[in-house]
Design a protein around this motif. Structure first.
Motif, PDB file in Angstrom:
ATOM      1  N   LYS A 153      37.142  33.431  43.319  1.00  0.00           N
ATOM      2  CA  LYS A 153      37.885  33.005  42.063  1.00  0.00           C
ATOM      3  C   LYS A 153      36.981  33.069  40.950  1.00  0.00           C
ATOM      4  N   HIS A 154      37.616  33.418  39.923  1.00  0.00           N
ATOM      5  CA  HIS A 154      36.831  33.757  38.446  1.00  0.00           C
ATOM      6  C   HIS A 154      37.948  33.168  37.615  1.00  0.00           C
ATOM      7  N   TYR A 155      37.313  31.946  37.000  1.00  0.00           N
ATOM      8  CA  TYR A 155      38.145  31.333  36.182  1.00  0.00           C
ATOM      9  C   TYR A 155      39.363  30.773  36.706  1.00  0.00           C
ATOM     10  N   GLU A 156      40.519  31.196  36.209  1.00  0.00           N
ATOM     11  CA  GLU A 156      41.768  30.684  36.592  1.00  0.00           C
ATOM     12  C   GLU A 156      42.457  32.374  37.424  1.00  0.00           C
ATOM     13  N   HIS A 157      41.634  33.627  37.578  1.00  0.00           N
ATOM     14  CA  HIS A 157      42.047  34.601  38.350  1.00  0.00           C
ATOM     15  C   HIS A 157      41.523  34.606  39.832  1.00  0.00           C
ATOM     16  N   TRP A 158      42.156  34.989  40.620  1.00  0.00           N
ATOM     17  CA  TRP A 158      41.999  35.181  42.102  1.00  0.00           C
ATOM     18  C   TRP A 158      41.665  36.527  42.615  1.00  0.00           C
ATOM     19  N   ALA A 159      40.732  36.859  43.512  1.00  0.00           N
ATOM     20  CA  ALA A 159      40.673  38.040  44.208  1.00  0.00           C
ATOM     21  C   ALA A 159      41.848  38.242  44.940  1.00  0.00           C
ATOM     22  N   GLY A 160      41.786  39.730  45.445  1.00  0.00           N
ATOM     23  CA  GLY A 160      42.711  40.338  46.268  1.00  0.00           C
ATOM     24  C   GLY A 160      43.964  40.578  45.504  1.00  0.00           C
ATOM     25  N   GLN A 161      44.005  40.829  44.383  1.00  0.00           N
ATOM     26  CA  GLN A 161      45.248  41.375  43.486  1.00  0.00           C
ATOM     27  C   GLN A 161      44.728  42.215  42.508  1.00  0.00           C
ATOM     28  N   ASP A 162      45.741  42.573  41.966  1.00  0.00           N
ATOM     29  CA  ASP A 162      45.799  43.739  40.886  1.00  0.00           C
ATOM     30  C   ASP A 162      45.572  42.719  39.666  1.00  0.00           C
ATOM     31  N   LEU A 163      44.438  42.919  38.696  1.00  0.00           N
ATOM     32  CA  LEU A 163      44.132  42.052  37.559  1.00  0.00           C
ATOM     33  C   LEU A 163      44.806  42.727  36.332  1.00  0.00           C
ATOM     34  N   THR A 164      45.597  43.964  36.509  1.00  0.00           N
ATOM     35  CA  THR A 164      45.695  44.700  35.296  1.00  0.00           C
ATOM     36  C   THR A 164      46.548  44.011  34.132  1.00  0.00           C
ATOM     37  N   PRO A 165      47.548  43.099  34.782  1.00  0.00           N
ATOM     38  CA  PRO A 165      48.561  42.585  33.921  1.00  0.00           C
ATOM     39  C   PRO A 165      47.923  41.424  33.451  1.00  0.00           C
ATOM     40  N   GLU A 166      46.773  40.824  34.091  1.00  0.00           N
ATOM     41  CA  GLU A 166      46.353  39.526  33.523  1.00  0.00           C
ATOM     42  C   GLU A 166      44.999  39.504  32.609  1.00  0.00           C
ATOM     43  N   LEU A 167      44.757  40.953  32.238  1.00  0.00           N
ATOM     44  CA  LEU A 167      43.630  41.186  31.405  1.00  0.00           C
ATOM     45  C   LEU A 167      44.113  40.629  29.843  1.00  0.00           C
ATOM     46  N   ALA A 168      45.228  40.615  29.647  1.00  0.00           N
ATOM     47  CA  ALA A 168      45.642  40.114  28.042  1.00  0.00           C
ATOM     48  C   ALA A 168      44.967  38.652  28.022  1.00  0.00           C
ATOM     49  N   ASP A 169      45.035  37.940  29.049  1.00  0.00           N
ATOM     50  CA  ASP A 169      44.348  36.463  29.285  1.00  0.00           C
ATOM     51  C   ASP A 169      42.984  36.401  29.006  1.00  0.00           C
ATOM     52  N   ALA A 170      42.280  37.326  29.140  1.00  0.00           N
ATOM     53  CA  ALA A 170      40.860  37.187  29.385  1.00  0.00           C
ATOM     54  C   ALA A 170      40.084  37.287  28.279  1.00  0.00           C
ATOM     55  N   PRO A 171      38.982  36.565  28.090  1.00  0.00           N
ATOM     56  CA  PRO A 171      38.257  36.460  27.044  1.00  0.00           C
ATOM     57  C   PRO A 171      37.424  37.722  26.676  1.00  0.00           C
ATOM     58  N   HIS A 172      37.593  38.745  27.609  1.00  0.00           N
ATOM     59  CA  HIS A 172      36.848  39.998  27.451  1.00  0.00           C
ATOM     60  C   HIS A 172      37.656  41.349  27.625  1.00  0.00           C
ATOM     61  N   SER A 173      37.237  42.252  26.973  1.00  0.00           N
ATOM     62  CA  SER A 173      38.284  43.587  27.080  1.00  0.00           C
ATOM     63  C   SER A 173      38.056  44.370  28.760  1.00  0.00           C
ATOM     64  N   GLU A 174      38.756  45.398  28.828  1.00  0.00           N
ATOM     65  CA  GLU A 174      38.660  46.206  30.235  1.00  0.00           C
ATOM     66  C   GLU A 174      37.129  47.037  30.320  1.00  0.00           C
ATOM     67  N   LYS A 175      36.578  46.791  29.173  1.00  0.00           N
ATOM     68  CA  LYS A 175      34.985  47.409  29.302  1.00  0.00           C
ATOM     69  C   LYS A 175      34.065  46.834  30.217  1.00  0.00           C
ATOM     70  N   VAL A 176      34.404  45.396  30.764  1.00  0.00           N
ATOM     71  CA  VAL A 176      33.678  44.849  31.561  1.00  0.00           C
ATOM     72  C   VAL A 176      33.697  45.457  32.936  1.00  0.00           C
ATOM     73  N   PHE A 177      34.878  46.419  33.318  1.00  0.00           N
ATOM     74  CA  PHE A 177      34.934  46.934  34.744  1.00  0.00           C
ATOM     75  C   PHE A 177      33.806  48.120  34.748  1.00  0.00           C
ATOM     76  N   GLU A 178      33.489  48.614  33.358  1.00  0.00           N
ATOM     77  CA  GLU A 178      32.492  49.592  33.378  1.00  0.00           C
ATOM     78  C   GLU A 178      31.113  49.185  34.058  1.00  0.00           C
ATOM     79  N   LYS A 179      31.001  48.080  34.378  1.00  0.00           N
ATOM     80  CA  LYS A 179      29.454  47.503  35.041  1.00  0.00           C
ATOM     81  C   LYS A 179      29.866  47.456  36.349  1.00  0.00           C
ATOM     82  N   PHE A 180      30.793  47.862  37.101  1.00  0.00           N
ATOM     83  CA  PHE A 180      31.105  47.974  38.490  1.00  0.00           C
ATOM     84  C   PHE A 180      31.521  49.460  38.752  1.00  0.00           C
TER      85      PHE A 180
END
Length: 75
Positions: free
Chosen positions: A41-68
């Motif tokens: 779990k990461h805040y209100e997001h759960w693993a095991g799923q596609d987070l693409t539609p949930e990124l709009a609610d995140a306090p960060h941009s898609e650039k966070v995925f560049e770290k992984f």
């Protein structure tokens, strides 16, 4: 890169299997070693799923995925 189904991704939620995976824009990322994804779990997001539609609610941009490094492709 190996292709995984949504069902295979769903099992990598930190509960059913020890791996913690999430998908974003068709790629799967392994977050198992991330301190931010404790127990699948990461805040209100759960693993095991596609987070693409949930990124709009995140306090960060898609650039966070560049770290992984993507480990697979979501079918």
């Amino acid at each position: 890169m190996k292709t995984y189904t949504r069902g295979q991704l769903a099992l990598r939620n930190g509960q059913d299997k020890p791996e913690i995976w999430v998908a974003f824009q068709g790629l799967i990322y392994d977050m198992t070693d991330s301190k931010l994804w404790k127990n699948g779990k990461h805040y209100e997001h759960w693993a095991g799923q596609d987070l693409t539609p949930e990124l709009a609610d995140a306090p960060h941009s898609e650039k966070v995925f560049e770290k992984f490094t993507p480990i697979g492709i979501l079918a």
